[in-house]
Design an enzyme around this catalytic site. Structure first.
Site, PDB file in Angstrom:
ATOM      1  N   SER A 112      -4.558 -11.630   5.346  1.00  0.00           N
ATOM      2  CA  SER A 112      -4.285 -10.913   6.218  1.00  0.00           C
ATOM      3  C   SER A 112      -5.248 -10.637   7.152  1.00  0.00           C
ATOM      4  O   SER A 112      -5.990 -10.160   6.982  1.00  0.00           O
ATOM      5  CB  SER A 112      -3.161  -9.713   5.839  1.00  0.00           C
ATOM      6  N   TYR A 128      -1.714  -1.475   2.484  1.00  0.00           N
ATOM      7  CA  TYR A 128      -1.607  -3.085   2.800  1.00  0.00           C
ATOM      8  C   TYR A 128      -3.156  -3.582   3.185  1.00  0.00           C
ATOM      9  O   TYR A 128      -3.596  -4.538   2.646  1.00  0.00           O
ATOM     10  CB  TYR A 128      -0.625  -3.261   3.948  1.00  0.00           C
TER      11      TYR A 128
END
Length: 260
Positions: free
Chosen positions: A145, A158
């Site tokens: 990501s 995250y």
């Protein structure tokens, strides 16, 4: 319709989190490239997806698996080895993206995010690598990501999980290179997924209202699951035979744009 990627036809590919979204797009591109695909997911939607491909004559199977559980992965690998005997490509796509800042991220949420997004990748690599070592060849692709490098206030766990994935990718690439196993990481940009659109709607926004932010992306649009899938399949093919230990952003140039 088929796509020619050298070294993928009749190969066995495991895609975790392959039931929906980016994962389903990755499954599609591997199928079109002639590979046999094992969808590993907790989402039973994966069986419907696999059946759709089987009706069209492709070897796609669904295996229910929780990647945060070593026992669940052990059962997955027993089934895959029985059905296919080998694994040529592993795509670690399974992940969750809950929101939470430092104070609102409690221990349970932290453990869940790290357990799926980072520990799950580690466990899958640990389980699959012995097969690839015996074959003296294999490919592992981790889905990272752009948050891994910067994060935001409400993506605490995250962002950390994806940052850890970078280190894991580099370490594995070095450790497994002597067995001709390549390990790379693909960082999706701003993907126009169903989940992302639903998040906008929950905040009272929609595609029209997001246009100024979307148009600020240098290449002029959000990314799609297929954009990510094309890169994953390329890195898994013989076209990328000399690429390992790399982080590749598929973000339309979003990571190089100037601040608004």
């Amino acid at each position: 319709m088929s796509i020619h990627y050298p070294g993928l036809r009749d190969r066995t590919v495991i895609v975790t989190g392959g039931s929906r979204g980016i994962g389903a797009a990755i499954v599609e591109q591997f199928v079109l490239g002639g590979a046999n695909v094992a969808i590993a997911d907790v989402d039973a939607q994966g069986e419907k997806l696999a059946e759709r491909w089987r009706v069209e004559g492709h070897d796609v199977r669904f295996y229910r698996c929780d990647v945060s559980s070593g026992e669940s992965i052990r059962k997955l690998m027993e089934a895959v080895e029985q059905d296919y005997a080998s694994v040529d490509v592993l795509v670690n796509n399974a992940g969750i993206f809950p929101r939470g800042d430092l104070q609102s991220t409690d221990e349970a949420l932290w453990d869940r995010v790290i357990g799926i997004n980072l520990k799950g990748v580690y466990l899958m690599c640990q389980a699959v690598s012995p097969l690839m070592i015996r074959q003296e060849k294999g490919v592992i692709i981790n889905i990272g990501s752009m948050h891994s490098a910067k994060g935001e206030d409400n993506t605490m766990a995250y962002a950390v999980s994806k940052g850890g994935l970078i280190t894991l990718t580099r370490n594995l690439a070095h450790a497994l290179s002597k067995h001709r196993i390549r390990v790379n990481c693909v960082h999706p940009g701003w993907v126009a997924s169903e989940g992302e659109v639903a998040r906008w709607e929950s905040m009272g926004s929609d595609m029209d209202k997001m246009q100024p932010a979307i148009q600020a992306i240098p290449l002029g649009r959000m990314q799609t699951g297929t954009d990510i899938a094309h890169t994953v399949v390329f890195l898994s093919s013989d076209f990328a035979d000399q690429i390992t230990g790399q982080m590749l952003a598929v973000d339309g140039g979003g990571s190089i744009r100037k601040p608004l």
